[in-house]
Write a protein that holds these residues in place. Structure first.
Motif, PDB file in Angstrom:
ATOM      1  N   ALA A  86      10.372   7.992  -4.978  1.00 63.23           N
ATOM      2  CA  ALA A  86      10.580   6.604  -4.550  1.00 63.23           C
ATOM      3  C   ALA A  86      10.231   5.597  -5.642  1.00 63.23           C
ATOM      4  O   ALA A  86      10.419   4.403  -5.461  1.00 63.23           O
ATOM      5  N   GLY A  87       9.712   6.092  -6.769  1.00 60.58           N
ATOM      6  CA  GLY A  87       9.371   5.193  -7.868  1.00 60.58           C
ATOM      7  C   GLY A  87       8.112   4.391  -7.620  1.00 60.58           C
ATOM      8  O   GLY A  87       7.944   3.299  -8.159  1.00 60.58           O
ATOM      9  N   LEU A  88       7.215   4.924  -6.808  1.00 61.87           N
ATOM     10  CA  LEU A  88       5.978   4.217  -6.447  1.00 61.87           C
ATOM     11  C   LEU A  88       4.775   4.948  -7.026  1.00 61.87           C
ATOM     12  O   LEU A  88       4.840   6.122  -7.315  1.00 61.87           O
ATOM     13  N   PRO A  89       3.638   4.245  -7.136  1.00 65.01           N
ATOM     14  CA  PRO A  89       2.422   4.913  -7.583  1.00 65.01           C
ATOM     15  C   PRO A  89       2.050   6.027  -6.609  1.00 65.01           C
ATOM     16  O   PRO A  89       2.369   5.947  -5.423  1.00 65.01           O
ATOM     17  N   THR A  90       1.385   7.051  -7.086  1.00 70.99           N
ATOM     18  CA  THR A  90       1.059   8.191  -6.227  1.00 70.99           C
ATOM     19  C   THR A  90      -0.299   8.096  -5.574  1.00 70.99           C
ATOM     20  O   THR A  90      -0.645   8.940  -4.765  1.00 70.99           O
ATOM     21  N   SER A  91      -1.077   7.087  -5.895  1.00 73.69           N
ATOM     22  CA  SER A  91      -2.389   6.961  -5.246  1.00 73.69           C
ATOM     23  C   SER A  91      -2.214   6.489  -3.809  1.00 73.69           C
ATOM     24  O   SER A  91      -1.224   5.865  -3.470  1.00 73.69           O
ATOM     25  N   THR A  92      -3.189   6.816  -2.976  1.00 67.82           N
ATOM     26  CA  THR A  92      -3.125   6.417  -1.580  1.00 67.82           C
ATOM     27  C   THR A  92      -4.313   5.533  -1.242  1.00 67.82           C
ATOM     28  O   THR A  92      -5.291   5.467  -1.965  1.00 67.82           O
ATOM     29  N   ILE A  93      -4.204   4.872  -0.127  1.00 64.98           N
ATOM     30  CA  ILE A  93      -5.289   4.010   0.361  1.00 64.98           C
ATOM     31  C   ILE A  93      -5.761   4.560   1.688  1.00 64.98           C
ATOM     32  O   ILE A  93      -4.957   5.034   2.492  1.00 64.98           O
ATOM     33  N   CYS A  94      -7.029   4.543   1.913  1.00 64.60           N
ATOM     34  CA  CYS A  94      -7.584   5.009   3.194  1.00 64.60           C
ATOM     35  C   CYS A  94      -7.897   3.806   4.055  1.00 64.60           C
ATOM     36  O   CYS A  94      -8.618   2.903   3.637  1.00 64.60           O
ATOM     37  N   LEU A  95      -7.347   3.790   5.251  1.00 64.24           N
ATOM     38  CA  LEU A  95      -7.581   2.690   6.174  1.00 64.24           C
ATOM     39  C   LEU A  95      -8.347   3.181   7.381  1.00 64.24           C
ATOM     40  O   LEU A  95      -8.244   4.256   7.798  1.00 64.24           O
ATOM     41  N   ILE A 112       0.848  -1.195   0.000  1.00 64.73           N
ATOM     42  CA  ILE A 112       0.000   0.000   0.000  1.00 64.73           C
ATOM     43  C   ILE A 112       0.880   1.241   0.000  1.00 64.73           C
ATOM     44  O   ILE A 112       2.035   1.200   0.405  1.00 64.73           O
ATOM     45  N   ASN A 113       0.282   2.331  -0.431  1.00 67.70           N
ATOM     46  CA  ASN A 113       0.876   3.644  -0.227  1.00 67.70           C
ATOM     47  C   ASN A 113       0.200   4.215   1.009  1.00 67.70           C
ATOM     48  O   ASN A 113      -1.022   4.324   1.037  1.00 67.70           O
ATOM     49  N   PRO A 114       0.955   4.567   2.024  1.00 69.85           N
ATOM     50  CA  PRO A 114       0.308   5.071   3.244  1.00 69.85           C
ATOM     51  C   PRO A 114      -0.296   6.449   3.026  1.00 69.85           C
ATOM     52  O   PRO A 114       0.206   7.245   2.247  1.00 69.85           O
ATOM     53  N   THR A 115      -1.389   6.701   3.719  1.00 70.69           N
ATOM     54  CA  THR A 115      -1.930   8.058   3.746  1.00 70.69           C
ATOM     55  C   THR A 115      -0.974   8.903   4.571  1.00 70.69           C
ATOM     56  O   THR A 115      -0.095   8.372   5.281  1.00 70.69           O
ATOM     57  N   ASN A 116      -1.151  10.196   4.521  1.00 72.10           N
ATOM     58  CA  ASN A 116      -0.303  11.095   5.297  1.00 72.10           C
ATOM     59  C   ASN A 116      -0.375  10.764   6.788  1.00 72.10           C
ATOM     60  O   ASN A 116       0.646  10.715   7.478  1.00 72.10           O
ATOM     61  N   ARG A 117      -1.560  10.517   7.278  1.00 68.41           N
ATOM     62  CA  ARG A 117      -1.757  10.208   8.706  1.00 68.41           C
ATOM     63  C   ARG A 117      -1.010   8.933   9.115  1.00 68.41           C
ATOM     64  O   ARG A 117      -0.336   8.895  10.143  1.00 68.41           O
ATOM     65  N   ILE A 118      -1.146   7.904   8.303  1.00 67.51           N
ATOM     66  CA  ILE A 118      -0.454   6.640   8.591  1.00 67.51           C
ATOM     67  C   ILE A 118       1.055   6.837   8.516  1.00 67.51           C
ATOM     68  O   ILE A 118       1.795   6.346   9.367  1.00 67.51           O
ATOM     69  N   LEU A 119       1.504   7.572   7.505  1.00 67.04           N
ATOM     70  CA  LEU A 119       2.939   7.827   7.361  1.00 67.04           C
ATOM     71  C   LEU A 119       3.493   8.532   8.595  1.00 67.04           C
ATOM     72  O   LEU A 119       4.551   8.162   9.107  1.00 67.04           O
TER      73      LEU A 119
END
Length: 96
Positions: A87-96, A46-53
């Motif tokens: 970082a070479g990762l997708p820019t979409s985020t996931i909401c948990l 996953i790509n972390p949300t700002n809060r998770i990061l």
């Protein structure tokens, strides 16, 4: 180039090239966040949300770097967007 090719070809030279296009001069602090984001992505897929990061930064790097002002000083045009791009990762985020 699709995201899978970008992830497979990612290295520090690639990251520096992208950072230059984003007008970011990479420092040790930038790399610390980039490697942490990559670690999260490859561990949890996953790509972390700002809060998770911020929570993970607090736990793994320290409380003094786990705030939005610090991260925006490193990635001024969007913490997740710019950091994921470098970082070479997708820019979409996931909401948990």
């Amino acid at each position: 180039m699709n995201n899978n090719n970008t992830q497979q070809k990612w290295n520090t030279k690639y990251a520096l090239k992208i950072a230059k296009k984003e007008n970011i001069i990479m420092t040790e602090n930038h790399w610390e966040i980039i490697y942490l984001i990559r670690k999260i992505y490859f561990k949890y897929n996953i790509n972390p949300t700002n809060r998770i990061l911020l929570k993970i930064i607090k736990k793994e790097i320290g409380n003094n770097k786990s705030n939005n002002l610090y991260l925006l000083s490193l990635f001024p045009h969007g913490i997740i967007k710019q950091a994921n791009k470098i970082a070479g990762l997708p820019t979409s985020t996931i909401c948990l």
